[in-house]
Scaffold this motif. Structure first.
Motif, PDB file in Angstrom:
ATOM      1  N   ARG A   1      -3.626 -17.060  52.721  1.00 30.84           N
ATOM      2  CA  ARG A   1      -2.435 -17.829  51.880  1.00 30.84           C
ATOM      3  C   ARG A   1      -2.870 -18.849  51.377  1.00 30.84           C
ATOM      4  O   ARG A   1      -3.395 -20.391  52.359  1.00 30.84           O
TER       5      ARG A   1
ATOM      6  N   ARG B   1      -0.416 -23.434  61.129  1.00 29.58           N
ATOM      7  CA  ARG B   1      -0.472 -22.969  59.338  1.00 29.58           C
ATOM      8  C   ARG B   1      -1.759 -23.625  58.944  1.00 29.58           C
ATOM      9  O   ARG B   1      -2.109 -24.249  58.854  1.00 29.58           O
ATOM     10  N   THR B   2      -3.111 -21.753  58.469  1.00 26.27           N
ATOM     11  CA  THR B   2      -4.019 -22.486  57.791  1.00 26.27           C
ATOM     12  C   THR B   2      -3.787 -21.537  56.818  1.00 26.27           C
ATOM     13  O   THR B   2      -3.446 -20.497  56.346  1.00 26.27           O
TER      14      THR B   2
ATOM     15  N   SER C   1       7.322  -9.675  62.297  1.00 25.79           N
ATOM     16  CA  SER C   1       5.915 -10.199  61.612  1.00 25.79           C
ATOM     17  C   SER C   1       5.872 -10.664  62.563  1.00 25.79           C
ATOM     18  O   SER C   1       6.412 -11.977  62.275  1.00 25.79           O
ATOM     19  N   GLY C   2       4.732 -10.797  62.983  1.00 30.12           N
ATOM     20  CA  GLY C   2       3.887 -12.089  63.777  1.00 30.12           C
ATOM     21  C   GLY C   2       3.534 -12.602  63.508  1.00 30.12           C
ATOM     22  O   GLY C   2       1.974 -12.302  62.515  1.00 30.12           O
TER      23      GLY C   2
ATOM     24  N   ARG D   1      -0.608 -18.270  65.832  1.00 29.28           N
ATOM     25  CA  ARG D   1       0.781 -19.132  66.066  1.00 29.28           C
ATOM     26  C   ARG D   1       1.097 -18.732  67.189  1.00 29.28           C
ATOM     27  O   ARG D   1       1.421 -20.083  68.332  1.00 29.28           O
TER      28      ARG D   1
ATOM     29  N   ILE E   1      -3.720 -24.460  64.437  1.00 29.85           N
ATOM     30  CA  ILE E   1      -4.010 -23.355  64.042  1.00 29.85           C
ATOM     31  C   ILE E   1      -2.020 -22.815  63.511  1.00 29.85           C
ATOM     32  O   ILE E   1      -2.614 -21.550  63.502  1.00 29.85           O
TER      33      ILE E   1
ATOM     34  N   GLU F   1       8.668 -21.379  63.096  1.00 29.80           N
ATOM     35  CA  GLU F   1       8.885 -19.761  63.643  1.00 29.80           C
ATOM     36  C   GLU F   1       7.096 -19.226  64.134  1.00 29.80           C
ATOM     37  O   GLU F   1       6.464 -19.676  63.932  1.00 29.80           O
ATOM     38  N   LEU F   2       7.317 -18.246  65.138  1.00 23.84           N
ATOM     39  CA  LEU F   2       6.361 -17.446  65.613  1.00 23.84           C
ATOM     40  C   LEU F   2       6.711 -16.834  64.481  1.00 23.84           C
ATOM     41  O   LEU F   2       5.546 -15.777  64.878  1.00 23.84           O
ATOM     42  N   GLU F   3       7.447 -15.972  64.668  1.00 21.03           N
ATOM     43  CA  GLU F   3       8.079 -14.298  64.207  1.00 21.03           C
ATOM     44  C   GLU F   3       8.795 -14.169  63.302  1.00 21.03           C
ATOM     45  O   GLU F   3       9.746 -14.740  64.102  1.00 21.03           O
ATOM     46  N   GLY F   4       9.011 -13.540  62.290  1.00 22.94           N
ATOM     47  CA  GLY F   4      10.159 -13.047  61.890  1.00 22.94           C
ATOM     48  C   GLY F   4      10.736 -11.469  61.905  1.00 22.94           C
ATOM     49  O   GLY F   4       9.971 -10.553  61.986  1.00 22.94           O
TER      50      GLY F   4
HETATM   51  P1  ATP Z   1       6.297 -20.052  57.546  1.00 27.31           P
HETATM   52  O1  ATP Z   1       7.385 -20.353  56.816  1.00 27.31           O
HETATM   53  O2  ATP Z   1       5.995 -21.171  58.158  1.00 27.31           O
HETATM   54  O3  ATP Z   1       5.396 -19.993  56.084  1.00 27.31           O
HETATM   55  P2  ATP Z   1       6.797 -17.708  56.504  1.00 27.31           P
HETATM   56  O4  ATP Z   1       7.603 -17.227  56.408  1.00 27.31           O
HETATM   57  O5  ATP Z   1       6.510 -17.613  55.313  1.00 27.31           O
HETATM   58  O6  ATP Z   1       6.027 -18.919  57.906  1.00 27.31           O
HETATM   59  P3  ATP Z   1       6.315 -14.789  57.518  1.00 27.31           P
HETATM   60  O7  ATP Z   1       5.862 -14.522  55.524  1.00 27.31           O
HETATM   61  O8  ATP Z   1       7.080 -14.260  58.003  1.00 27.31           O
HETATM   62  O9  ATP Z   1       6.352 -16.058  57.165  1.00 27.31           O
HETATM   63  O10 ATP Z   1       4.909 -14.868  57.826  1.00 27.31           O
HETATM   64  C1  ATP Z   1       4.845 -13.585  59.156  1.00 27.31           C
HETATM   65  C2  ATP Z   1       4.735 -13.953  60.519  1.00 27.31           C
HETATM   66  O11 ATP Z   1       2.770 -14.815  59.860  1.00 27.31           O
HETATM   67  C3  ATP Z   1       5.259 -15.806  61.363  1.00 27.31           C
HETATM   68  O12 ATP Z   1       5.618 -15.882  62.006  1.00 27.31           O
HETATM   69  C4  ATP Z   1       4.044 -16.227  60.680  1.00 27.31           C
HETATM   70  O13 ATP Z   1       3.454 -16.588  62.595  1.00 27.31           O
HETATM   71  C5  ATP Z   1       2.152 -16.254  60.530  1.00 27.31           C
HETATM   72  N1  ATP Z   1       2.354 -16.753  59.692  1.00 27.31           N
HETATM   73  C6  ATP Z   1       2.823 -17.503  58.114  1.00 27.31           C
HETATM   74  N2  ATP Z   1       2.034 -17.494  57.883  1.00 27.31           N
HETATM   75  C7  ATP Z   1       0.687 -18.656  58.313  1.00 27.31           C
HETATM   76  C8  ATP Z   1       0.402 -19.186  58.104  1.00 27.31           C
HETATM   77  N3  ATP Z   1      -0.250 -19.896  57.397  1.00 27.31           N
HETATM   78  N4  ATP Z   1      -0.728 -19.670  59.510  1.00 27.31           N
HETATM   79  C9  ATP Z   1      -0.613 -19.196  60.252  1.00 27.31           C
HETATM   80  N5  ATP Z   1       0.498 -18.237  60.863  1.00 27.31           N
HETATM   81  C10 ATP Z   1       1.223 -17.982  59.966  1.00 27.31           C
END
Ligand code: ATP
Length: 440
Positions: free
Chosen positions: A176, A187-188, A302-303, A307, A185, A260-263
């Protein structure tokens, strides 16, 4: 509190867990490379996830789909149209902000400068597939692993004939083009996800969603995360993605705040319906008993691998005073520790001791991830292993030559026991295998 992060980043580099990416070229911002201990920790974490979500269940199937997919996948999923952040730039210091982070501020939070109008910024990385530089060859690096499972739903039905409810599990890279990467690590732009797509009858979805929230919450606790550092947060109606009926985040208390770790989301029948429409294939499930055809609902835990790994590092990092000395120790769960055993000779200039220690290490390596180290005095060797999270140190000394025993030191309690060389493998096996077994 924030200096804990500095300490962890520094320990990760010093010990060979995680290095800044492209380091010798001055680095590429927010990219990271996993070193010898890091890759073991990461593999152990993924193995622990796979074990509890695939091997220990009889309703789950593993997958490993491609990173590159047909561009229509991302039209069907809604990513082409909806997967963007609104961003605004500071005209003076050029810093870029996510609109949500600005919280209606009209000036740059860093320098007070004027901000540009907000603009849409799609987070998907684009690249070309093959050599033709026209639109037909445009592909995206997947921003999530999920779609690879939705598009294979029919293949799984045809090849494995599962009955509802059942799930697919996948671990893999996602990309992304984040506007504000950071916090090591956390948010990458390139990261790994561990995702489950669990298909069920619509009327069962709510209950199954709730049970996955509990299941996933317990997984972190079972691997040693402290209860006080973990919480669930249910999304409010206006936070929910347009297709989601409910979503709960599992959050960890990072040094930079709860995040957030996981949703876990109830995605309804949105995904299969979309792919059916865009592909022209009938993706409904046929219930042979009720003789009905319908779109299953999908529950998605989804985790992020990276993270989770950061959370385990933060949670396991301890500084303790031991007889006026500072001991830094990574108290990682035994399934996660990169190295299980270190064999250390007390005197490296006594050939018989070194020889015996090497022989013991060679034998233990057949069963456990074991290292041999004779490059410093014993105090320093212990400290090194503590910082790397090694669970047991086996020390060979002069007496070992006579009584055929070694000293086994436990990382967490620092208690030492004298164990006969003949029994040491059995002893460690018993210790390491007591409540779980991901190590061999
Ligand atoms: P955030 O709100 O932190 O951007 P998100 O809600 O967009 O996360 P999801 O699309 O639900 O994230 O992705 C599922 C999981 O993938 C997240 O819970 C996180 O652990 C991981 N994840 C998402 N984006 C990143 C990122 N840029 N870097 C590292 N891990 C990520």
């Amino acid at each position: 509190m924030a200096d804990i992060m500095d300490k962890i980043v520094s320990l990760c580099k010093r010990k060979g867990f995680i290095f800044p990416g492209s380091d010798i070229y001055g680095g590429l911002a927010n990219t990271w490379d996993y070193g010898p201990f890091g890759v073991e920790l990461k593999n152990n974490l993924k193995r622990a996830w796979w074990k509890s979500n695939v091997y220990q269940r009889d309703d789950m199937y593993g997958m490993d789909a491609g990173i590159l997919m047909h561009p229509k996948v991302w039209e069907a999923s809604g990513h082409v149209e909806n997967f963007f952040d609104l961003k605004s730039d500071c005209k003076s210091c050029k810093k870029r902000f996510k609109l949500v982070d600005l919280k209606n501020a009209k000036k740059c939070p860093e320098c007070g400068g004027e901000l540009t109008e907000s603009r849409k910024f799609n987070l998907m990385f684009k690249t070309e597939h093959g050599s033709v530089e026209d639109n037909a060859s445009l592909v995206y690096l997947r921003p999530e692993t999920a779609q690879g499972m939705f598009v294979n739903f029919q293949n799984i039905l045809d090849s494995r004939h599962p009955k509802l409810p059942f799930g697919l599990a996948q671990i893999g890279k996602a990309f992304r083009n984040e506007i504000t990467p950071g916090n090591f690590i956390f948010r990458t732009r390139e990261f790994e996800q561990m995702e489950i797509e669990y298909f069920c009858r619509p009327e069962e979805a709510e209950k199954i969603y709730e049970s996955w929230v509990e299941e996933r919450f317990s997984w972190y606790l079972n691997l040693g995360i402290k209860k006080d550092n973990l919480r669930k947060r249910q999304h409010t109606k206006d936070e929910l993605a347009h297709y989601a009926k409910a979503c709960t985040d599992i959050e960890y208390n990072f040094p930079f705040g709860w995040n957030e770790l996981e949703g876990i989301a109830n995605r309804t029948d949105f995904d299969l319906k979309q792919h059916a429409e865009y592909s022209g294939k009938d993706l409904r499930y046929f219930d042979e008993v009720k003789k009905e055809r319908f779109y299953p609902y999908i529950i998605e835990p989804s985790g992020g691998v990276d993270r989770a790994l950061l959370a385990f590092l933060v949670d396991g990092y301890f500084e303790e005073m031991v007889k006026d000395d500072l001991r830094v120790v990574l108290k990682l769960h035994k399934d996660l520790s990169p190295t299980k055993v270190a064999v250390l000779p007390l005197l490296k200039n006594r050939a018989e001791i070194v020889e015996l220690a090497k022989k013991i290490a060679k034998d233990l390596k057949k069963t456990f991830i074991t290292v041999y180290d004779d490059s410093a005095a014993i105090g320093k060797l212990y400290r090194r292993q503590d910082e790397a999270g090694t669970l047991y140190c086996v020390t060979v000394d002069v007496q070992s030559l006579e009584d055929k025993k070694v000293t086994v030191r436990d990382r967490d309690t620092m208690l030492q026991e004298r164990i006969s060389i003949e029994k040491v493998k059995e002893y460690l096996f018993e210790k390491l295998n007591r409540d779980s077994s991901v190590l061999l």
